[in-house]
Scaffold this active site. Structure first.
Site, mmCIF file in Angstrom:
data_model
loop_
_atom_site.group_PDB
_atom_site.id
_atom_site.type_symbol
_atom_site.label_atom_id
_atom_site.label_comp_id
_atom_site.label_asym_id
_atom_site.label_seq_id
_atom_site.Cartn_x
_atom_site.Cartn_y
_atom_site.Cartn_z
ATOM 1 N N CYS A 253 -6.273 6.695 17.123
ATOM 2 C CA CYS A 253 -4.830 7.406 17.463
ATOM 3 C C CYS A 253 -4.742 8.668 18.646
ATOM 4 O O CYS A 253 -3.866 8.930 19.052
ATOM 5 C CB CYS A 253 -4.345 7.605 16.273
ATOM 6 S SG CYS A 253 -4.124 6.109 14.994
ATOM 7 N N HIS B 273 1.703 12.496 17.183
ATOM 8 C CA HIS B 273 1.491 11.088 16.843
ATOM 9 C C HIS B 273 2.174 10.536 15.785
ATOM 10 O O HIS B 273 2.315 11.398 14.686
ATOM 11 C CB HIS B 273 -0.180 11.004 16.681
ATOM 12 C CG HIS B 273 -0.661 9.671 16.019
ATOM 13 N ND1 HIS B 273 -0.344 8.560 16.904
ATOM 14 C CD2 HIS B 273 -1.278 9.306 14.835
ATOM 15 C CE1 HIS B 273 -0.717 7.291 15.812
ATOM 16 N NE2 HIS B 273 -1.270 7.879 14.849
ATOM 17 N N ASN C 246 3.198 2.945 13.504
ATOM 18 C CA ASN C 246 2.268 3.550 14.156
ATOM 19 C C ASN C 246 1.769 2.398 15.253
ATOM 20 O O ASN C 246 0.953 1.580 14.909
ATOM 21 C CB ASN C 246 1.248 3.835 12.990
ATOM 22 C CG ASN C 246 -0.075 4.526 13.800
ATOM 23 O OD1 ASN C 246 -0.272 4.599 15.090
ATOM 24 N ND2 ASN C 246 -0.809 5.202 12.913
HETATM 25 O O1 UT7 Z 1 -2.832 6.887 12.472
HETATM 26 C C1 UT7 Z 1 -4.059 7.229 12.027
HETATM 27 C C2 UT7 Z 1 -4.154 7.957 11.029
HETATM 28 N N1 UT7 Z 1 -3.836 7.516 9.714
HETATM 29 C C3 UT7 Z 1 -2.750 8.181 8.936
HETATM 30 O O2 UT7 Z 1 -2.588 9.300 9.411
HETATM 31 C C4 UT7 Z 1 -2.349 7.607 7.636
HETATM 32 C C5 UT7 Z 1 -2.424 8.769 6.815
HETATM 33 N N2 UT7 Z 1 -2.194 8.269 5.332
HETATM 34 C C6 UT7 Z 1 -0.770 7.686 4.920
HETATM 35 O O3 UT7 Z 1 0.195 7.883 5.752
HETATM 36 C C7 UT7 Z 1 -0.493 7.556 3.505
HETATM 37 O O4 UT7 Z 1 -1.529 7.932 2.567
HETATM 38 C C8 UT7 Z 1 -0.058 6.117 3.363
HETATM 39 C C9 UT7 Z 1 1.431 5.747 4.097
HETATM 40 C C10 UT7 Z 1 -1.151 4.987 3.664
HETATM 41 C C11 UT7 Z 1 0.084 5.623 1.632
HETATM 42 O O5 UT7 Z 1 0.837 6.422 1.189
HETATM 43 P P1 UT7 Z 1 0.451 7.471 -0.082
HETATM 44 O O6 UT7 Z 1 1.671 8.309 -0.567
HETATM 45 O O7 UT7 Z 1 -0.909 8.112 0.176
HETATM 46 O O8 UT7 Z 1 0.261 6.377 -1.290
HETATM 47 P P2 UT7 Z 1 -0.904 5.915 -2.076
HETATM 48 O O9 UT7 Z 1 -2.033 4.987 -1.186
HETATM 49 O O10 UT7 Z 1 -1.509 6.896 -2.867
HETATM 50 O O11 UT7 Z 1 -0.356 4.849 -3.001
HETATM 51 C C12 UT7 Z 1 0.497 5.242 -4.134
HETATM 52 C C13 UT7 Z 1 1.139 4.195 -4.746
HETATM 53 C C14 UT7 Z 1 -0.227 3.412 -5.297
HETATM 54 O O12 UT7 Z 1 0.213 2.828 -6.395
HETATM 55 P P3 UT7 Z 1 -0.394 3.150 -8.083
HETATM 56 O O13 UT7 Z 1 -1.816 3.337 -7.905
HETATM 57 O O14 UT7 Z 1 0.157 4.689 -7.949
HETATM 58 O O15 UT7 Z 1 0.289 2.551 -9.028
HETATM 59 C C15 UT7 Z 1 -0.177 2.194 -4.317
HETATM 60 O O16 UT7 Z 1 -0.952 0.904 -4.790
HETATM 61 O O17 UT7 Z 1 1.921 3.293 -3.846
HETATM 62 C C16 UT7 Z 1 1.233 1.989 -4.003
HETATM 63 N N3 UT7 Z 1 1.515 1.282 -2.749
HETATM 64 C C17 UT7 Z 1 2.414 0.665 -2.191
HETATM 65 N N4 UT7 Z 1 3.716 0.286 -2.921
HETATM 66 C C18 UT7 Z 1 4.523 -0.346 -2.368
HETATM 67 C C19 UT7 Z 1 0.576 1.595 -1.644
HETATM 68 N N5 UT7 Z 1 1.217 0.684 -0.589
HETATM 69 C C20 UT7 Z 1 2.487 0.469 -1.040
HETATM 70 C C21 UT7 Z 1 3.309 -0.390 -0.296
HETATM 71 N N6 UT7 Z 1 4.396 -0.765 -1.010
HETATM 72 N N7 UT7 Z 1 3.325 -0.676 0.892
#
Ligand code: UT7
Length: 328
Positions: free
Chosen positions: A116, A255, A285
């Site tokens: 990125c 970004h 992204n």
């Molecule tokens: O560009 C390169 C660099 N990349 C980035 O900068 C990305 C950085 N990370 C992020 O943007 C975020 O971490 C994500 C958008 C990828 C994920 O968001 P989050 O708030 O960190 O969610 P999480 O992975 O901690 O998941 C929270 C909950 C989980 O459920 P439980 O375990 O709490 O029951 C996930 O299973 O949300 C669930 N979850 C979803 N639910 C509905 C994960 N993805 C989804 C989804 N829809 N698409």
């Protein structure tokens, strides 16, 4: 003789027509519009459809438009750099293919990875060739067909990424242009963000395909934290080195990975969101594409002499910030 700066003298972009909405994703994986919107800020992203359509297709469209709008003869281009992690082929480089299809017969060309941060790293690299006085016209592209390395059964990644390309022309200027960059890498970040197979460590095999290892793996939470820390510290460094306060900066161009990351970075650097470019809701992204796509979209609102800070964070880890003065 005064210093020669590498100035951006034109910008163009290309996004594919197909719009993948949150509603359509709801039919593909266990997700919903409310979660995606709240956790990422993304409403839709573009997908390049069609047989044998690679990243170069989008780069070519962007560069053709760039050459046209800047009234540039392609044979005058000295160098083409394409930031990408989704090259058409392992070799030759995608920049090579773009140059050929756009008639840039006198250029040397290469791709640059950095995920990125690919556009930011490519921009700083391209600028050196102008600043040294060696070359007069350099094209820097950021382009990725992320849909080619996404598992559309993995809800944690398929909702984030999209396809797109942007390109800028760099030329010498005595007043405005790229002033300073702070770029960093940390290879230990591989643990949290990588593509397992398809490289020399794990070449493609039936097994790697069956195991779905040719796609983005991301552990989102640690990447999120590193992204906020990396971009805000890089912005701070560049501002300190150039005696800039938040009021001196007309636009921050971050970004586009997650609206919550962008808002945290803006808050930490004291920038009001009105001066932060955001189009993540439309394109998601696009990896190396996000920053030039923002510049393309905001081009009409930019004025000669405006102070811009570009910042990125990506796989590697790689991150940084670039301070430039808009030249037209
Ligand atoms: O560009 C390169 C660099 N990349 C980035 O900068 C990305 C950085 N990370 C992020 O943007 C975020 O971490 C994500 C958008 C990828 C994920 O968001 P989050 O708030 O960190 O969610 P999480 O992975 O901690 O998941 C929270 C909950 C989980 O459920 P439980 O375990 O709490 O029951 C996930 O299973 O949300 C669930 N979850 C979803 N639910 C509905 C994960 N993805 C989804 C989804 N829809 N698409």
């Amino acid at each position: 003789m005064g210093k020669t700066y590498a100035a951006i003298t034109g910008v163009a972009g290309y996004v594919p027509d197909y719009v993948l909405t949150n509603a359509e994703l709801e039919t593909m994986v266990d997700t919903n519009d409310a979660w995606i919107t709240e956790r990422t800020g993304i409403k839709e992203r573009r997908i390049l459809k069609g047989d044998r359509m690679g990243t170069s297709f989008m780069g070519i469209e962007a560069v053709k438009d760039l050459l046209k709008k800047t009234n540039t003869n392609p044979e005058e281009i000295d160098l083409v750099i394409c930031g990408t992690v989704t090259a058409d082929h392992n070799f030759p480089d995608t920049a090579n293919i773009i140059a050929d299809k756009c008639g840039m017969k006198n250029a040397f060309t290469f791709d640059l990875g950095a995920a990125c941060s690919g556009f930011l790293f490519s921009l700083t690299t391209g600028a050196q060739f102008i600043e040294s006085g060696r070359y007069k016209k350099v094209i820097v592209i950021g382009a990725d067909k992320m849909s080619s390395i996404i598992n559309y059964e993995d809800r944690s990644t398929c909702i984030i990424f999209g396809d797109g390309a942007g390109a800028v022309l760099l030329e010498p200027d005595t007043e405005n242009g790229i002033i300073d960059s702070y770029l960093r890498s940390d290879g230990s970040g591989i643990e949290f963000l990588h593509q397992k197979a398809g490289g020399s460590v794990l070449p493609a095999s039936h097994e790697t395909v069956d195991n779905k290892e040719h796609v983005v793996f991301q552990n989102g939470k640690p990447v999120f934290k590193h992204a906020v820390r990396g971009m805000s510290s890089a912005i701070r460094e560049v501002m300190k080195n150039n005696n800039l306060s938040a009021e001196d900066v007309n636009w921050v161009v971050p970004h586009q990975a997650n609206i919550r990351i962008i808002e945290s970075v803006a808050r930490m650097a004291d920038f009001p969101m009105e001066r932060v470019m955001v189009n993540i809701q439309k394109y998601g992204n696009t990896t190396a594409g996000t920053i030039p796509l923002c510049l393309w979209e905001w081009e009409d609102q930019l004025n000669k002499g405006d102070n811009l800070i570009l910042t990125a964070f990506g796989g590697g880890f790689t991150w940084g910030a670039t301070y430039l003065k808009w030249a037209y």
